[in-house]
Design a protein around this motif. Structure first.
Motif, PDB file in Angstrom:
ATOM      1  N   ASP A 198      47.708  22.636 -27.474  1.00  0.00           N
ATOM      2  CA  ASP A 198      46.587  23.427 -26.983  1.00  0.00           C
ATOM      3  C   ASP A 198      45.294  22.616 -27.036  1.00  0.00           C
ATOM      4  OD1 ASP A 198      45.544  26.202 -26.203  1.00  0.00           O
ATOM      5  OD2 ASP A 198      44.299  25.692 -27.941  1.00  0.00           O
ATOM      6  N   ARG A 199      45.105  21.884 -28.107  1.00  0.00           N
ATOM      7  CA  ARG A 199      43.890  21.085 -28.249  1.00  0.00           C
ATOM      8  C   ARG A 199      43.911  19.901 -27.287  1.00  0.00           C
ATOM      9  NH1 ARG A 199      43.352  25.715 -29.580  1.00  0.00           N
ATOM     10  NH2 ARG A 199      42.291  26.286 -31.468  1.00  0.00           N
ATOM     11  N   ILE A 200      45.077  19.356 -27.008  1.00  0.00           N
ATOM     12  CA  ILE A 200      45.193  18.275 -26.018  1.00  0.00           C
ATOM     13  C   ILE A 200      44.776  18.785 -24.641  1.00  0.00           C
ATOM     14  CG2 ILE A 200      46.869  16.897 -24.717  1.00  0.00           C
ATOM     15  CD1 ILE A 200      48.332  16.431 -27.393  1.00  0.00           C
ATOM     16  N   SER A 201      45.128  20.030 -24.335  1.00  0.00           N
ATOM     17  CA  SER A 201      44.788  20.571 -23.017  1.00  0.00           C
ATOM     18  C   SER A 201      43.276  20.639 -22.810  1.00  0.00           C
ATOM     19  CB  SER A 201      45.418  21.952 -22.821  1.00  0.00           C
ATOM     20  OG  SER A 201      44.779  22.915 -23.629  1.00  0.00           O
ATOM     21  N   ARG A 202      42.530  20.669 -23.891  1.00  0.00           N
ATOM     22  CA  ARG A 202      41.070  20.674 -23.777  1.00  0.00           C
ATOM     23  C   ARG A 202      40.539  19.346 -23.242  1.00  0.00           C
ATOM     24  NH1 ARG A 202      39.082  24.206 -29.001  1.00  0.00           N
ATOM     25  NH2 ARG A 202      40.393  25.997 -28.529  1.00  0.00           N
ATOM     26  N   ILE A 203      41.311  18.286 -23.417  1.00  0.00           N
ATOM     27  CA  ILE A 203      40.898  16.990 -22.882  1.00  0.00           C
ATOM     28  C   ILE A 203      40.886  17.038 -21.352  1.00  0.00           C
ATOM     29  CG2 ILE A 203      41.562  14.545 -22.688  1.00  0.00           C
ATOM     30  CD1 ILE A 203      42.310  14.642 -25.631  1.00  0.00           C
ATOM     31  N   ASP A 204      41.721  17.892 -20.760  1.00  0.00           N
ATOM     32  CA  ASP A 204      41.692  18.041 -19.301  1.00  0.00           C
ATOM     33  C   ASP A 204      40.323  18.494 -18.823  1.00  0.00           C
ATOM     34  OD1 ASP A 204      44.352  17.323 -19.193  1.00  0.00           O
ATOM     35  OD2 ASP A 204      45.085  19.386 -19.093  1.00  0.00           O
ATOM     36  N   ASP A 238      32.086  13.205 -27.414  1.00  0.00           N
ATOM     37  CA  ASP A 238      32.757  14.489 -27.168  1.00  0.00           C
ATOM     38  C   ASP A 238      34.211  14.457 -27.624  1.00  0.00           C
ATOM     39  OD1 ASP A 238      30.467  15.558 -26.092  1.00  0.00           O
ATOM     40  OD2 ASP A 238      31.103  15.326 -23.998  1.00  0.00           O
ATOM     41  N   VAL A 239      34.912  13.382 -27.275  1.00  0.00           N
ATOM     42  CA  VAL A 239      36.340  13.281 -27.610  1.00  0.00           C
ATOM     43  C   VAL A 239      36.548  13.267 -29.115  1.00  0.00           C
ATOM     44  CG1 VAL A 239      38.309  11.688 -27.608  1.00  0.00           C
ATOM     45  CG2 VAL A 239      37.134  12.189 -25.478  1.00  0.00           C
ATOM     46  N   PHE A 240      35.720  12.525 -29.824  1.00  0.00           N
ATOM     47  CA  PHE A 240      35.940  12.338 -31.254  1.00  0.00           C
ATOM     48  C   PHE A 240      35.134  13.301 -32.112  1.00  0.00           C
ATOM     49  CE2 PHE A 240      37.573   8.291 -29.662  1.00  0.00           C
ATOM     50  CZ  PHE A 240      38.795   8.288 -30.295  1.00  0.00           C
ATOM     51  N   GLY A 241      35.171  14.565 -31.717  1.00  0.00           N
ATOM     52  CA  GLY A 241      34.611  15.587 -32.579  1.00  0.00           C
ATOM     53  C   GLY A 241      35.433  15.683 -33.852  1.00  0.00           C
ATOM     54  N   PRO A 242      34.919  16.352 -34.861  1.00  0.00           N
ATOM     55  CA  PRO A 242      35.623  16.439 -36.142  1.00  0.00           C
ATOM     56  C   PRO A 242      37.048  16.980 -36.018  1.00  0.00           C
ATOM     57  CG  PRO A 242      33.414  17.346 -36.334  1.00  0.00           C
ATOM     58  CD  PRO A 242      33.637  17.047 -34.882  1.00  0.00           C
ATOM     59  N   PRO A 297      49.139  11.518 -29.912  1.00  0.00           N
ATOM     60  CA  PRO A 297      48.510  12.628 -29.194  1.00  0.00           C
ATOM     61  C   PRO A 297      46.993  12.620 -29.379  1.00  0.00           C
ATOM     62  CG  PRO A 297      50.428  13.392 -30.373  1.00  0.00           C
ATOM     63  CD  PRO A 297      50.184  11.973 -30.813  1.00  0.00           C
ATOM     64  N   ILE A 298      46.306  13.039 -28.404  1.00  0.00           N
ATOM     65  CA  ILE A 298      44.852  13.065 -28.268  1.00  0.00           C
ATOM     66  C   ILE A 298      44.337  11.663 -27.930  1.00  0.00           C
ATOM     67  CG2 ILE A 298      42.601  13.463 -29.366  1.00  0.00           C
ATOM     68  CD1 ILE A 298      43.775  15.935 -30.633  1.00  0.00           C
ATOM     69  N   MET A 302      42.085   9.359 -19.825  1.00  0.00           N
ATOM     70  CA  MET A 302      40.850   9.922 -19.273  1.00  0.00           C
ATOM     71  C   MET A 302      39.819   8.820 -19.040  1.00  0.00           C
ATOM     72  SD  MET A 302      38.258  12.683 -21.056  1.00  0.00           S
ATOM     73  CE  MET A 302      37.692  11.546 -22.322  1.00  0.00           C
ATOM     74  N   ILE A 303      39.629   7.943 -20.011  1.00  0.00           N
ATOM     75  CA  ILE A 303      38.648   6.868 -19.903  1.00  0.00           C
ATOM     76  C   ILE A 303      39.078   5.863 -18.827  1.00  0.00           C
ATOM     77  CG2 ILE A 303      37.559   4.922 -21.125  1.00  0.00           C
ATOM     78  CD1 ILE A 303      36.529   7.663 -22.067  1.00  0.00           C
ATOM     79  N   ALA A 304      40.370   5.546 -18.777  1.00  0.00           N
ATOM     80  CA  ALA A 304      40.868   4.612 -17.753  1.00  0.00           C
ATOM     81  C   ALA A 304      40.646   5.173 -16.352  1.00  0.00           C
ATOM     82  CB  ALA A 304      42.350   4.312 -17.980  1.00  0.00           C
TER      83      ALA A 304
END
Length: 196
Positions: free
Chosen positions: A63-69, A94-98, A127-128, A135-137
């Motif tokens: 679920d948290r990975i889907s937020r990267i979308d 943004d990506v490396f929030g706590p 994962p993540i 995303m960065i690529a």
């Protein structure tokens, strides 16, 4: 919570509780009892909705990975705007929030969770971190297409280097590094890769 009381959106309530325990107490403290206590519900609630605790954790991570979308879509929308370094600095912050840093630690900590995630995800790697690298690529590739990144830049290697360096910045600190530290890493990694 008493038996018979309806819990709205059990999944999100349990995920939120797990996040709070993970952030506050770390992966060692993340147990089904700790999650249900934090959520204010009976332990059986978790087991009615998930096969076991590792299945719950796998769903939490997915679920948290889907937020990267969502983050990836925002990053794609920023192609061509601002400077590449500023955009990447914001994206890495943004990506490396706590929570993301804590989830990476959780995945590293639990063997069964890693095994389940390998089965559930098409992406390899951690994962993540893997999703963030993609995303960065993708962003760098789009900027290369616009001519803002050098035509011969290896965007996959640049993305992996940015994610690895940023993860090292964030992973072992009680306080997240600031904009300046992340910007310095981005500028160093991108040296020579930006179009002149």
């Amino acid at each position: 919570m008493p038996t018979g009381v309806h819990i709205r959106d059990v999944r999100e309530q349990l995920f939120g509780a797990a996040e709070r325990v993970l952030l506050r107490d770390g992966p060692n403290a993340l147990t089904s009892r700790a999650v249900t206590t934090e959520a204010g519900c009976a332990k059986g609630v978790l087991h009615r909705h998930f096969a076991d605790f590792d299945a719950f954790l796998a769903e939490l991570v997915l679920d948290r990975i889907s937020r990267i979308d969502t983050q990836a879509a925002d990053l794609r929308d920023s192609v061509g705007a601002g400077t590449v370094a500023e955009t990447l600095t914001r994206a890495l912050l943004d990506v490396f929030g706590p929570l993301a840093v804590a989830v990476v630690g959780l995945v590293t900590f639990r063997d069964e969770l890693r095994a389940r995630l390998r089965q559930a995800r098409s992406a390899g790697g951690v994962p993540i971190l893997s999703e963030a690298t993609a995303m960065i690529a993708s962003y760098l590739s789009a900027e290369r297409d616009l001519g803002r990144v050098a035509a011969d830049a290896d965007v996959d290697t640049l993305a992996a280097t940015l994610i690895g360096a940023a993860h090292l910045l964030f992973a072992d600190q009680d306080d997240a590094p600031g904009n300046e530290a992340v910007h310095r890493v981005v500028n160093t990694v991108l040296a020579g890769a930006l179009a002149q």
